[in-house]
Design a protein around this motif. Structure first.
Motif, PDB file in Angstrom:
ATOM      1  N   GLY A 109      66.480  40.127 -58.557  1.00 57.17           N
ATOM      2  CA  GLY A 109      65.747  38.958 -58.084  1.00 57.17           C
ATOM      3  C   GLY A 109      64.651  38.564 -59.052  1.00 57.17           C
ATOM      4  N   TYR A 110      64.310  37.285 -59.043  1.00 55.80           N
ATOM      5  CA  TYR A 110      63.239  36.768 -59.887  1.00 55.80           C
ATOM      6  C   TYR A 110      62.003  36.557 -59.012  1.00 55.80           C
ATOM      7  CZ  TYR A 110      67.301  35.450 -62.798  1.00 55.80           C
ATOM      8  OH  TYR A 110      68.474  35.449 -63.521  1.00 55.80           O
ATOM      9  N   PRO A 111      60.936  37.298 -59.228  1.00 56.23           N
ATOM     10  CA  PRO A 111      59.733  37.150 -58.394  1.00 56.23           C
ATOM     11  C   PRO A 111      59.216  35.710 -58.370  1.00 56.23           C
ATOM     12  CG  PRO A 111      59.574  39.133 -59.727  1.00 56.23           C
ATOM     13  CD  PRO A 111      60.792  38.387 -60.214  1.00 56.23           C
ATOM     14  N   GLY A 112      58.995  35.204 -57.150  1.00 55.71           N
ATOM     15  CA  GLY A 112      58.532  33.833 -56.989  1.00 55.71           C
ATOM     16  C   GLY A 112      59.636  32.821 -56.819  1.00 55.71           C
ATOM     17  N   TYR A 167      58.891  26.256 -56.663  1.00 60.49           N
ATOM     18  CA  TYR A 167      59.330  27.242 -57.642  1.00 60.49           C
ATOM     19  C   TYR A 167      58.476  27.139 -58.908  1.00 60.49           C
ATOM     20  CZ  TYR A 167      63.668  28.573 -55.235  1.00 60.49           C
ATOM     21  OH  TYR A 167      64.589  29.085 -54.355  1.00 60.49           O
ATOM     22  N   PRO A 168      58.410  28.230 -59.676  1.00 60.03           N
ATOM     23  CA  PRO A 168      57.675  28.158 -60.948  1.00 60.03           C
ATOM     24  C   PRO A 168      58.291  27.118 -61.880  1.00 60.03           C
ATOM     25  CG  PRO A 168      58.138  30.446 -60.342  1.00 60.03           C
ATOM     26  CD  PRO A 168      58.930  29.588 -59.408  1.00 60.03           C
ATOM     27  N   GLU A 179      52.289  39.526 -59.569  1.00 60.99           N
ATOM     28  CA  GLU A 179      51.294  39.106 -60.560  1.00 60.99           C
ATOM     29  C   GLU A 179      51.770  39.357 -61.983  1.00 60.99           C
ATOM     30  OE1 GLU A 179      47.507  40.830 -59.886  1.00 60.99           O
ATOM     31  OE2 GLU A 179      47.182  39.808 -57.959  1.00 60.99           O
ATOM     32  N   SER A 180      52.648  40.335 -62.133  1.00 60.48           N
ATOM     33  CA  SER A 180      53.121  40.688 -63.480  1.00 60.48           C
ATOM     34  C   SER A 180      54.155  39.704 -64.026  1.00 60.48           C
ATOM     35  CB  SER A 180      53.720  42.090 -63.471  1.00 60.48           C
ATOM     36  OG  SER A 180      54.815  42.162 -62.563  1.00 60.48           O
ATOM     37  N   VAL A 181      54.656  38.786 -63.175  1.00 60.01           N
ATOM     38  CA  VAL A 181      55.644  37.792 -63.615  1.00 60.01           C
ATOM     39  C   VAL A 181      55.025  36.411 -63.478  1.00 60.01           C
ATOM     40  CG1 VAL A 181      57.922  36.792 -63.214  1.00 60.01           C
ATOM     41  CG2 VAL A 181      57.585  39.258 -62.972  1.00 60.01           C
ATOM     42  N   TYR A 182      54.699  35.800 -64.616  1.00 57.53           N
ATOM     43  CA  TYR A 182      53.962  34.532 -64.607  1.00 57.53           C
ATOM     44  C   TYR A 182      54.493  33.524 -65.628  1.00 57.53           C
ATOM     45  CZ  TYR A 182      51.857  37.326 -68.294  1.00 57.53           C
ATOM     46  OH  TYR A 182      51.692  38.135 -69.381  1.00 57.53           O
TER      47      TYR A 182
END
Length: 204
Positions: free
Chosen positions: A34-37, A121-122, A45-48
């Motif tokens: 899965g892709y966080p966010g 989504y991001p 927090e580590s995936v931005y």
């Protein structure tokens, strides 16, 4: 038995892979990253940005595996194959729309539709433009390429281009398959993937 790792496309949908996973041989363990966010996956927090997402995905490629990637997930699959060739035993790229310059292929602009459809989504995922064309010949694994002949986002011409660039690859075309054919034509896709996995076992 070599585990199967599934990488979603830009939607990050974990459910997208369920029809295909259910039809693949039970002896293979199966894991969707899965892709966080994205979608139902909580933010971390580590995936931005895309680089941190790449690190998140690559950290989970920690044992010999076969990676099966949809659309933009193909970028992450190519990164894994290039950075961890000793662990990535095979690649299945499905309707890949990332990792090469698509401007020569007259593709449909999926990025605008993506931003309108996935408002929460991001936005950095749709903004990434990476070109691994010059490195594709370094990938020595057997690559299975699956494309749909009705896909406007990643047309068959993209699959044919990749088939010429990889050292060892096979391209199959799914008739009447649009960009989401891996779920909609799961039975046909499962046949190709199962045959590919059997061939990998035989050559090991």
């Amino acid at each position: 038995m070599t585990p199967l790792i599934f990488l979603p496309g830009a939607s990050g949908s974990l459910e997208f892979w369920q029809p295909l996973m259910a039809l693949l041989p039970e002896r293979y363990s199966k894991h969707v990253i899965g892709y966080p966010g994205f979608g139902s996956v909580p933010m971390q927090e580590s995936v931005y940005d895309f680089d941190s997402l790449s690190r998140h995905v690559l950290a989970q490629v920690d044992q010999p595996c076969v990676i099966i990637a949809q659309s933009m997930g193909g970028i992450l699959a190519l990164q894994a194959a290039l950075q961890k060739p000793e662990l990535v035993k095979g690649l299945v790229l499905i309707a890949t729309s990332g990792g090469i310059d698509l401007s020569p292929f007259q593709v449909e602009d999926w990025r605008s539709a993506y931003k309108n459809q996935f408002l929460n989504y991001p936005d950095w995922f749709a903004a990434v433009h990476l070109d691994y064309a010059s490195q594709l010949s370094k990938i020595k694994q057997e690559v299975l390429l699956l494309w749909g002949d009705a896909d406007l986002i990643s047309p068959v011409a993209v699959g044919r281009y990749l088939n010429q660039k990889f050292q060892h690859s096979t391209l199959h075309i799914i008739q009447q398959g649009d960009h989401l054919f891996a779920a909609q034509h799961a039975s046909e896709v499962a046949e190709f993937v199962t045959e590919y996995l059997h061939a990998l076992e035989s050559s090991a």
